[in-house]
Scaffold this motif. Structure first.
Motif, PDB file in Angstrom:
ATOM      1  N   UNK A 190       0.903  -1.161  -0.108  1.00  0.00           N
ATOM      2  CA  UNK A 190       0.078  -0.007   0.199  1.00  0.00           C
ATOM      3  C   UNK A 190       0.818   1.232   0.004  1.00  0.00           C
ATOM      4  N   UNK A 191       1.817   1.305   0.807  1.00  0.00           N
ATOM      5  CA  UNK A 191       2.539   2.268   0.742  1.00  0.00           C
ATOM      6  C   UNK A 191       3.429   2.595  -0.289  1.00  0.00           C
ATOM      7  N   UNK A 192       4.164   1.675  -0.694  1.00  0.00           N
ATOM      8  CA  UNK A 192       4.705   1.870  -2.040  1.00  0.00           C
ATOM      9  C   UNK A 192       4.002   2.302  -3.201  1.00  0.00           C
ATOM     10  N   UNK A 193       2.837   1.750  -3.499  1.00  0.00           N
ATOM     11  CA  UNK A 193       2.159   2.000  -4.674  1.00  0.00           C
ATOM     12  C   UNK A 193       0.875   2.919  -4.178  1.00  0.00           C
ATOM     13  N   UNK A 194       1.065   3.635  -2.981  1.00  0.00           N
ATOM     14  CA  UNK A 194       0.229   4.817  -2.701  1.00  0.00           C
ATOM     15  C   UNK A 194      -1.193   4.320  -2.838  1.00  0.00           C
ATOM     16  N   UNK A 195      -1.543   3.105  -2.352  1.00  0.00           N
ATOM     17  CA  UNK A 195      -3.128   2.904  -2.391  1.00  0.00           C
ATOM     18  C   UNK A 195      -3.513   2.788  -1.096  1.00  0.00           C
ATOM     19  N   UNK A 196      -4.755   2.253  -0.914  1.00  0.00           N
ATOM     20  CA  UNK A 196      -5.395   2.084   0.362  1.00  0.00           C
ATOM     21  C   UNK A 196      -6.339   1.072   0.616  1.00  0.00           C
ATOM     22  N   UNK A 197      -5.744  -0.287  -0.049  1.00  0.00           N
ATOM     23  CA  UNK A 197      -6.646  -1.332   0.083  1.00  0.00           C
ATOM     24  C   UNK A 197      -6.530  -1.764   1.413  1.00  0.00           C
ATOM     25  N   UNK A 198      -5.547  -1.685   2.428  1.00  0.00           N
ATOM     26  CA  UNK A 198      -5.635  -2.267   3.764  1.00  0.00           C
ATOM     27  C   UNK A 198      -6.330  -1.370   4.450  1.00  0.00           C
ATOM     28  N   UNK A 199      -6.410  -0.093   4.177  1.00  0.00           N
ATOM     29  CA  UNK A 199      -7.451   0.842   4.957  1.00  0.00           C
ATOM     30  C   UNK A 199      -8.918   0.512   4.679  1.00  0.00           C
ATOM     31  N   UNK A 200      -9.221   0.189   3.366  1.00  0.00           N
ATOM     32  CA  UNK A 200     -10.718   0.006   3.257  1.00  0.00           C
ATOM     33  C   UNK A 200     -11.044  -1.364   3.799  1.00  0.00           C
ATOM     34  N   UNK A 201     -10.251  -2.154   3.947  1.00  0.00           N
ATOM     35  CA  UNK A 201     -10.470  -3.621   4.390  1.00  0.00           C
ATOM     36  C   UNK A 201     -10.561  -3.485   5.837  1.00  0.00           C
ATOM     37  N   UNK A 202      -9.765  -2.714   6.546  1.00  0.00           N
ATOM     38  CA  UNK A 202      -9.699  -2.474   7.872  1.00  0.00           C
ATOM     39  C   UNK A 202     -11.351  -1.879   8.290  1.00  0.00           C
ATOM     40  N   UNK A 203     -11.677  -0.798   7.553  1.00  0.00           N
ATOM     41  CA  UNK A 203     -13.075  -0.156   7.703  1.00  0.00           C
ATOM     42  C   UNK A 203     -13.991  -1.184   7.446  1.00  0.00           C
ATOM     43  N   UNK A 204     -14.040  -2.173   6.403  1.00  0.00           N
ATOM     44  CA  UNK A 204     -15.093  -3.242   6.404  1.00  0.00           C
ATOM     45  C   UNK A 204     -14.957  -4.228   7.440  1.00  0.00           C
ATOM     46  N   UNK A 205     -13.797  -4.615   7.859  1.00  0.00           N
ATOM     47  CA  UNK A 205     -13.903  -5.455   8.758  1.00  0.00           C
ATOM     48  C   UNK A 205     -14.598  -4.956  10.246  1.00  0.00           C
ATOM     49  N   UNK A 206     -14.124  -3.707  10.509  1.00  0.00           N
ATOM     50  CA  UNK A 206     -14.911  -2.811  11.574  1.00  0.00           C
ATOM     51  C   UNK A 206     -16.477  -2.848  11.663  1.00  0.00           C
ATOM     52  N   UNK A 207     -17.007  -2.681  10.206  1.00  0.00           N
ATOM     53  CA  UNK A 207     -18.409  -2.606   9.979  1.00  0.00           C
ATOM     54  C   UNK A 207     -18.865  -4.065  10.257  1.00  0.00           C
ATOM     55  N   UNK A 208     -18.202  -4.966   9.829  1.00  0.00           N
ATOM     56  CA  UNK A 208     -18.697  -6.517  10.128  1.00  0.00           C
ATOM     57  C   UNK A 208     -18.830  -6.636  11.482  1.00  0.00           C
ATOM     58  N   UNK A 209     -17.689  -6.536  12.052  1.00  0.00           N
ATOM     59  CA  UNK A 209     -17.825  -6.888  13.626  1.00  0.00           C
ATOM     60  C   UNK A 209     -19.061  -6.025  14.259  1.00  0.00           C
TER      61      UNK A 209
END
Lengths: 111, 135
Positions: free
Chosen positions: B91-110
């Motif tokens: 994520x850091x090298x490619x300047x993406x936010x896949x980890x962040x979005x999946x973190x948010x999704x997991x939070x919502x799931x929980x």
């Protein structure tokens, strides 16, 4: 909204927000529409003192973070036994301000 | 929580975690004496995540069954510690936010009520098991 209503609201809810943000909250409330009043009153604000007590008693398993709404950090805290106990202690000092910040975010959804 | 804040916290946590693992694997003799867990030090009873370090160390030696018997949460921890650094770098090298979005999704799931209830019950069962094992 009229200023009497806003001041009454602020008087009874001042403890839920950071003192430095009260002026901002007042300004936004005054500018808000009368129809939002019901939503604003029913916003689920958390008492910082209660959260602090929870943090001291059950901070090691992350209950305070769950209550405040930081579910992800709560899980992290639970899995690491309160961040080896260090994070739990740091949170005793941070959690009240975090709660107030979260309260403001909740209120902002209606403003 | 913003993306950068999450990544900073996660990398600090990973550093601390790996540091702790290395220290713990060197100090295997001190195991039974020293624990950083306040809950255990204060009450003498194991907390829900006691034994995770030992469990992760078992995983690192390839003993999966022993790890599950020690504390199943160790497997989750090991999975996070193995995948998170690569995901973070990606994520850091490619300047993406896949980890962040999946973190948010997991939070919502929980946060969904029945998921939360099941997870809480599982954690409680694990806690009872921990206390019974005397970790």
């Amino acid at each position: 909204m009229d200023s009497q209503k806003v001041d009454m609201y602020l008087m009874s809810n001042a403890k839920f927000f950071q003192p430095s943000q009260l002026a901002y909250v007042r300004e936004r409330l005054l500018a808000a529409d009368e129809s939002k009043w019901m939503y604003i009153q029913s916003a689920d604000l958390k008492d910082p003192t209660t959260i602090l007590i929870v943090s001291i008693l059950a901070g090691n398993i992350g209950i305070d973070r769950f209550l405040v709404g930081d579910t992800g950090l709560g899980v992290a805290k639970l899995l690491t036994c309160g961040g080896f106990g260090i994070w739990a202690i740091i949170d005793w000092f941070l959690i009240m301000d975090i709660t107030r910040q979260k309260n403001l975010e909740k209120l902002q959804a209606y403003l | 929580m913003t993306r950068n804040r999450l990544y900073l916290l996660l990398s600090l946590g990973l550093l601390a975690g790996y540091g702790w693992l290395i220290w713990a694997s060197w100090q295997t003799t001190h195991y039974s004496d020293f624990t950083p867990c306040f809950f255990k030090n204060a009450t003498g009873i194991a907390c829900p995540s006691c034994g995770v370090t030992r469990s992760v160390l078992q995983v690192s030696h390839g003993h999966i069954t022993e790890a599950i018997l020690l504390n199943p949460l160790g497997l989750i921890m090991a999975a996070i510690m193995i995948t998170a650094p690569f995901w973070l770098l990606y994520d850091v090298i490619l300047k993406k936010d896949t980890l962040y979005t999946s973190y948010k999704k997991t939070e919502q799931l929980i946060r969904i009520k029945w998921v939360a209830i099941i997870l809480i019950i599982l954690i409680l069962i694990n806690w009872v098991w921990n206390i019974q094992k005397g970790l």
